[in-house]
Design a protein around this motif. Structure first.
Motif, mmCIF file in Angstrom:
data_model
loop_
_atom_site.group_PDB
_atom_site.id
_atom_site.type_symbol
_atom_site.label_atom_id
_atom_site.label_comp_id
_atom_site.label_asym_id
_atom_site.label_seq_id
_atom_site.Cartn_x
_atom_site.Cartn_y
_atom_site.Cartn_z
ATOM 1 N N SER A 48 0.807 -1.168 0.000
ATOM 2 C CA SER A 48 0.004 0.194 0.039
ATOM 3 C C SER A 48 0.738 1.320 0.136
ATOM 4 C CB SER A 48 -0.878 -0.030 1.213
ATOM 5 O OG SER A 48 -0.119 0.353 2.338
ATOM 6 N N GLN A 69 -2.188 5.548 -3.565
ATOM 7 C CA GLN A 69 -2.959 4.381 -2.982
ATOM 8 C C GLN A 69 -3.815 3.717 -4.069
ATOM 9 O OE1 GLN A 69 -2.544 2.214 -0.399
ATOM 10 N NE2 GLN A 69 -3.370 3.380 1.278
ATOM 11 N N GLY A 72 -8.327 -1.066 -3.219
ATOM 12 C CA GLY A 72 -8.518 -2.446 -2.710
ATOM 13 C C GLY A 72 -7.563 -2.646 -1.478
ATOM 14 N N ARG A 73 -6.944 -1.546 -1.015
ATOM 15 C CA ARG A 73 -6.225 -1.659 0.288
ATOM 16 C C ARG A 73 -6.147 -0.431 1.177
ATOM 17 N NH1 ARG A 73 -1.973 -2.712 -4.053
ATOM 18 N NH2 ARG A 73 -3.542 -2.766 -5.239
ATOM 19 N N ALA A 74 -6.058 -0.834 2.342
ATOM 20 C CA ALA A 74 -5.786 0.457 3.413
ATOM 21 C C ALA A 74 -7.369 1.047 3.598
ATOM 22 C CB ALA A 74 -4.741 1.381 3.198
ATOM 23 N N GLU A 75 -7.106 2.447 3.479
ATOM 24 C CA GLU A 75 -8.559 2.828 3.662
ATOM 25 C C GLU A 75 -9.393 2.819 2.376
ATOM 26 O OE1 GLU A 75 -5.566 5.457 1.856
ATOM 27 O OE2 GLU A 75 -5.421 4.486 3.860
ATOM 28 N N ARG A 76 -9.036 2.360 1.392
ATOM 29 C CA ARG A 76 -9.548 2.033 0.316
ATOM 30 C C ARG A 76 -10.141 0.430 -0.110
ATOM 31 N NH1 ARG A 76 -7.487 5.068 -5.261
ATOM 32 N NH2 ARG A 76 -9.737 4.576 -5.726
ATOM 33 N N PHE A 77 -10.297 -0.375 1.293
ATOM 34 C CA PHE A 77 -10.359 -1.748 1.148
ATOM 35 C C PHE A 77 -11.737 -1.997 0.715
ATOM 36 C CE2 PHE A 77 -12.177 -0.594 5.130
ATOM 37 C CZ PHE A 77 -12.982 -1.551 5.469
ATOM 38 N N ARG A 78 -12.730 -1.083 0.922
ATOM 39 C CA ARG A 78 -13.911 -1.432 0.373
ATOM 40 C C ARG A 78 -14.145 -1.397 -1.245
ATOM 41 N NH1 ARG A 78 -17.732 -2.018 4.353
ATOM 42 N NH2 ARG A 78 -17.016 -1.240 6.610
ATOM 43 N N LEU A 183 -5.418 -10.809 3.038
ATOM 44 C CA LEU A 183 -4.417 -9.922 2.075
ATOM 45 C C LEU A 183 -4.398 -10.617 0.744
ATOM 46 C CD1 LEU A 183 -1.631 -8.889 4.390
ATOM 47 C CD2 LEU A 183 -3.318 -7.452 3.478
ATOM 48 N N LEU A 186 -6.345 -9.371 -2.538
ATOM 49 C CA LEU A 186 -5.617 -8.139 -3.009
ATOM 50 C C LEU A 186 -4.240 -8.607 -3.672
ATOM 51 C CD1 LEU A 186 -4.924 -5.256 -3.518
ATOM 52 C CD2 LEU A 186 -3.830 -5.396 -0.991
#
Length: 265
Positions: A48, A69, A72-78, A183, A186
């Motif tokens: 990320s 970013q 699909g990861r961190a604060e964008r995981f949704r 994980l 992703l």
């Protein structure tokens, strides 16, 4: 699929709605003014923007490191991650379009190198201000045949073993099976970006290009790194460092010294 149940779409939320192509989504550490020199950094597969967070304090105050970013990861995981290079690059080009002006450079490691290269070509296609320099590391030149073993469809245990062998991922993370289960989707998507990529011939870039490599990197040898020279008409340089695929973790200060130079004129 049950009727009425929406599936995540790349760059969209879990309910299927658009995430919105704004720079704020792609730049979690803030949108810098375009009047300052900027270094946009694209992560490797499964990583990320946080991987480059420490770099922000290793450069002079008149240069801004901008970790990017992807979905699909961190604060964008949704958001569903992209699993193809073209749509991912299109998403980033749209989201960051207002940043492609003034003095800026692109850098990417491994999968991120491919993304940075294709983004530079997309910037040229749109007629936006080109980067003053393109920096890549840890990946064979995109026009070469991919001779590496595909990893994206390996069984979970085997894939985790391959990731462990590359280094760069803390042992504590690899041992957390529940975390790895979260994980792996992703990681598989990111690996697909890299492994399904097909090079499309275009004229070489005019942008200066520098390639970094690790002497013991099994995924990108010196000959494969030198082949990047065919992709630019601008100045070309390679620099090799001790270490394996994630040599950048031990040599970040040296890398940044070289990447800052064209940004400061």
């Amino acid at each position: 699929m049950s009727e009425g149940v929406k599936q995540p779409v790349p760059g969209g939320t879990a309910d299927g709605s658009a995430a919105g192509n704004t720079a704020g989504l792609c730049l979690p550490f803030g949108e810098p003014p375009t009047t300052v020199p900027r270094l946009f950094c694209f992560p490797s597969a499964g990583a990320s923007a946080a991987a480059y967070a420490p770099w922000r304090t290793l450069v002079p105050q008149d240069v801004t490191v901008c970790p990017v970013q992807p979905p699909g990861r961190a604060e964008r995981f949704r958001e569903a991650p992209y699993d193809r290079c073209g749509p991912l690059v299109a998403h980033l080009a749209s989201a960051l379009s207002e940043q492609f002006t003034g003095t800026y450079a692109l850098y990417g490691h491994s999968m991120g190198a491919l993304v940075a290269f294709e983004l530079a070509r997309e910037i040229r296609r749109t007629g936006a201000t080109p980067p003053v320099h393109l920096f890549v590391s840890g990946r064979a030149a995109p026009q070469l045949p991919d001779v590496l073993r595909p990893l994206r469809d390996l069984p979970a245990e085997e894939l985790i073993g391959e990731v462990a062998g590359m280094g760069g991922t803390p042992e504590a993370v690899l041992r957390e099976r529940e975390l790895m289960e979260l994980l792996l989707p992703l990681l598989r998507a990111d690996l697909s970006v890299n492994e399904t990529y097909r090079y499309g011939p275009q004229p070489p870039l005019d942008t200066p290009l520098t390639v970094f490599g690790g002497h013991r990197d099994p995924r990108a040898g010196r000959t494969e790194l030198l082949a990047w020279e065919d992709l630019t008409r601008g100045p070309f340089r390679t620099r090799m460092f001790p270490g394996g695929h994630f040599f950048i973790n031990d040599w970040s200060q040296e890398l940044l010294k070289m990447m800052v130079m064209p940004l400061r004129g």
